[in-house]
Design an enzyme around this catalytic site. Sequence first.
Site, PDB file in Angstrom:
ATOM      1  N   GLU A 165       0.843  -1.197   0.000  1.00 62.79           N
ATOM      2  CA  GLU A 165       0.000   0.000   0.000  1.00 62.79           C
ATOM      3  C   GLU A 165       0.877   1.245   0.000  1.00 62.79           C
ATOM      4  O   GLU A 165       1.878   1.319   0.715  1.00 62.79           O
ATOM      5  CB  GLU A 165      -0.901   0.031   1.233  1.00 62.79           C
ATOM      6  CG  GLU A 165      -1.758   1.306   1.302  1.00 62.79           C
ATOM      7  CD  GLU A 165      -2.710   1.325   2.478  1.00 62.79           C
ATOM      8  OE1 GLU A 165      -3.655   0.514   2.461  1.00 62.79           O
ATOM      9  OE2 GLU A 165      -2.497   2.118   3.410  1.00 62.79           O
ATOM     10  N   PHE A 188       0.566   5.759  -0.146  1.00 64.51           N
ATOM     11  CA  PHE A 188      -0.352   6.888   0.005  1.00 64.51           C
ATOM     12  C   PHE A 188       0.095   8.050  -0.867  1.00 64.51           C
ATOM     13  O   PHE A 188       1.244   8.116  -1.306  1.00 64.51           O
ATOM     14  CB  PHE A 188      -0.487   7.316   1.472  1.00 64.51           C
ATOM     15  CG  PHE A 188       0.786   7.827   2.111  1.00 64.51           C
ATOM     16  CD1 PHE A 188       1.191   9.152   1.960  1.00 64.51           C
ATOM     17  CD2 PHE A 188       1.570   6.992   2.899  1.00 64.51           C
ATOM     18  CE1 PHE A 188       2.348   9.626   2.553  1.00 64.51           C
ATOM     19  CE2 PHE A 188       2.741   7.457   3.504  1.00 64.51           C
ATOM     20  CZ  PHE A 188       3.124   8.773   3.329  1.00 64.51           C
ATOM     21  N   PRO A 192       1.560  11.393  -1.945  1.00 65.76           N
ATOM     22  CA  PRO A 192       2.508  12.345  -1.349  1.00 65.76           C
ATOM     23  C   PRO A 192       1.963  13.775  -1.382  1.00 65.76           C
ATOM     24  O   PRO A 192       1.014  14.080  -2.117  1.00 65.76           O
ATOM     25  CB  PRO A 192       3.743  12.216  -2.236  1.00 65.76           C
ATOM     26  CG  PRO A 192       3.541  10.985  -3.038  1.00 65.76           C
ATOM     27  CD  PRO A 192       2.065  10.821  -3.191  1.00 65.76           C
ATOM     28  N   TRP A 234      -6.987   6.804  -0.891  1.00 66.60           N
ATOM     29  CA  TRP A 234      -7.724   8.018  -1.194  1.00 66.60           C
ATOM     30  C   TRP A 234      -7.289   9.084  -0.206  1.00 66.60           C
ATOM     31  O   TRP A 234      -6.673   8.778   0.824  1.00 66.60           O
ATOM     32  CB  TRP A 234      -9.230   7.756  -1.107  1.00 66.60           C
ATOM     33  CG  TRP A 234     -10.064   8.787  -1.812  1.00 66.60           C
ATOM     34  CD1 TRP A 234     -10.819   9.752  -1.231  1.00 66.60           C
ATOM     35  CD2 TRP A 234     -10.214   8.950  -3.216  1.00 66.60           C
ATOM     36  NE1 TRP A 234     -11.445  10.511  -2.187  1.00 66.60           N
ATOM     37  CE2 TRP A 234     -11.079  10.032  -3.425  1.00 66.60           C
ATOM     38  CE3 TRP A 234      -9.695   8.282  -4.321  1.00 66.60           C
ATOM     39  CZ2 TRP A 234     -11.448  10.473  -4.688  1.00 66.60           C
ATOM     40  CZ3 TRP A 234     -10.053   8.718  -5.577  1.00 66.60           C
ATOM     41  CH2 TRP A 234     -10.925   9.795  -5.757  1.00 66.60           C
ATOM     42  N   HIS A 263      -8.133   2.882  -3.678  1.00 66.88           N
ATOM     43  CA  HIS A 263      -9.025   3.163  -2.549  1.00 66.88           C
ATOM     44  C   HIS A 263     -10.078   4.177  -2.997  1.00 66.88           C
ATOM     45  O   HIS A 263      -9.774   5.103  -3.756  1.00 66.88           O
ATOM     46  CB  HIS A 263      -8.239   3.779  -1.387  1.00 66.88           C
ATOM     47  CG  HIS A 263      -7.388   2.809  -0.641  1.00 66.88           C
ATOM     48  ND1 HIS A 263      -7.151   2.907   0.706  1.00 66.88           N
ATOM     49  CD2 HIS A 263      -6.704   1.713  -1.058  1.00 66.88           C
ATOM     50  CE1 HIS A 263      -6.365   1.927   1.095  1.00 66.88           C
ATOM     51  NE2 HIS A 263      -6.064   1.189   0.033  1.00 66.88           N
ATOM     52  N   TYR A 283     -22.615   4.382   4.074  1.00 61.70           N
ATOM     53  CA  TYR A 283     -21.774   3.250   4.445  1.00 61.70           C
ATOM     54  C   TYR A 283     -21.067   2.680   3.214  1.00 61.70           C
ATOM     55  O   TYR A 283     -21.490   2.891   2.068  1.00 61.70           O
ATOM     56  CB  TYR A 283     -22.613   2.139   5.088  1.00 61.70           C
ATOM     57  CG  TYR A 283     -23.336   2.563   6.338  1.00 61.70           C
ATOM     58  CD1 TYR A 283     -22.630   2.891   7.502  1.00 61.70           C
ATOM     59  CD2 TYR A 283     -24.729   2.629   6.371  1.00 61.70           C
ATOM     60  CE1 TYR A 283     -23.294   3.278   8.657  1.00 61.70           C
ATOM     61  CE2 TYR A 283     -25.397   3.007   7.526  1.00 61.70           C
ATOM     62  CZ  TYR A 283     -24.676   3.342   8.664  1.00 61.70           C
ATOM     63  OH  TYR A 283     -25.324   3.722   9.803  1.00 61.70           O
ATOM     64  N   ALA A 284     -20.008   1.906   3.482  1.00 64.09           N
ATOM     65  CA  ALA A 284     -19.268   1.274   2.387  1.00 64.09           C
ATOM     66  C   ALA A 284     -20.166   0.345   1.574  1.00 64.09           C
ATOM     67  O   ALA A 284     -20.022   0.243   0.348  1.00 64.09           O
ATOM     68  CB  ALA A 284     -18.073   0.500   2.954  1.00 64.09           C
TER      69      ALA A 284
END
Length: 601
Positions: free
Chosen positions: A23, A25, A27, A55, A83, A129-130
């Site tokens: 994973e 993220f 920058p 995300w 994500h 919700y997801a």
Amino acid sequence: MKITNKLLDSHKEENAPATFSFEFFTPKTSQGLQNLYDRMDRMYDLNPLFIDITWNAGGRLSTLTTEMVQTTSTVLGLETCMHLTCTNMKTDLIDQALKSAYESGCQNILALRGDPPLDGSESTGDFKYAKDLIRYIRKHYGDHFCIGVAAYPEGHPEESDPVKTLNYLKEKQDAGADFIVTQMFYDTENFINWCDECRQIGITMPIIPGIMPISTYAAFVRRAGWSEIAIPKHFNEALEPIKDDDAKVREVGTKLVIDMCQQLLDSKRVNHLHFYTMNLEKSTLMILQGLNLVTKQQLHDMKQPWRKSLNPNRSKETVRPIFWKNRKFSYISRTANWDEFPNGRWGDSRSPAFASVESCESELIRHSPKKALELWGTPNSLKDLAELTIRYINGELSCLPWSDGQISSEIEPTKKQILDIVKHGILTINSQPSVNGLKSSDNVFGWGPKNGYVYQKQYLEFLIPSTVVSSLIERINEINKGTDSNILSFYATDKDGQLITNTQDSDIIAVTWGCFPGTEVIQPTIVERISFLAWKDELFSILDKWLSIFKHEKATQASDFLSSLCDSFTLVTVVDNDYVKSPNTRIFELFQDIDLLAWTA
């Protein structure tokens, strides 16, 4: 390819080794982004099953996420999972993100609710919700996306009842989810019990444990606190006494995580590990090495001797000019809008499809001016630039303005000869040694289907003073004298595009090819006139970009030198068509008695 399919394919055999993924993220700075792409490029060689990209925190839209997914899929050839959070996200923003992922060839989404608003208010988005996001994706994209969801083996911080938390996870599966990625944890026994509880209530999705490497004690404690997870007693006992020694913490922490991962794999509950890299490399690599999951075998599906793009718009691409061998970012930028492969400009110079160098302006030098100065300083002379090139060839520099990545082991057969001519002022840009019928499984030169044989012509690309070109051509002509066809083919041009060559306009020289059972000969890299001139434009634009940094920094001597280089040097490519000769030093013999550094001293 869908993550669930990749998992099935990778674990068909009972004793297949575990697989892993990373994973990353987004920058915060452009230089950080370039550094991360370079790190991803290196970690590609570890053969992760996939990567995922987070995300933006707090549910805010991050176009950088979709841009990164486009790059990792199209340029780096990494199977990517994007994500996607739905907190505070309007439907049109969700649509934009899904459309971008779809068009880039991404088939995997990690559907998340996301963090609630920081002020404690209700989400203002169209999804609560997801599971709502999952249903929406399924409604509009059917089975195109493989959808992952998050899970919490030690319970969700907003729900104290573990039974309810498991039931919520089951609802995500019922809504159309395909796999699970868990929050970080260190309590192995609790995780194994939780997996069993999932199976007992009918959760059948693959469970992928989230693994957080330990780099420093402070970060270890802080992340465990954020996630509200338990730290096993033996972790504390091992790490607390050495908490002020970062190197020792990483060493001991790595051993603890290796043992934890091995217990997970031995339990047979999981066969895949997902590493939260925190955009770092070393700690994760140490764990993989400790688990014996890193090998030197060529594990990637190398159908061509260049990184395969996963973008569906490039699925028919089978030919590339070799000049962009070390410039995959700018090459993709310049060919991004083509609708025909391999019959684009590079493969067939009669095609009108062509992108100017302006289309890759941001890729000319992929570093900030500050970083460029840190990497390469201010070369004030030909000798300085030659020494910079030598450092790169010896692996002491990670890149040069015209080469994005580190030097590869492919240079070894000709490294001694290349170093020798660079020491005499010949500025090499690109090269390839000759190969005559190596197995397609070869760790360095291999590509293509199994049980095949690969071939390469030796070629060398370099910059020399325009005043030396005529002498060089005389030497080439002398070697070619008396042959039915040219042993050495060459192209030479200055910044203005004044071309000299001993080839015909329509000549397309295959410099790499392979022969494989049950298929025709494949010729994936070429040298030809139009692409050489297009590459010339890019190379001199790179030098101009570099020059602008010196001018801005008022590095007068470096600026004057590079200006002179641009104005008075010629770019030359020489191909030796005799790929059988071994050892082959013919191209390097062209430079005997040429010492440009002595001339310019």
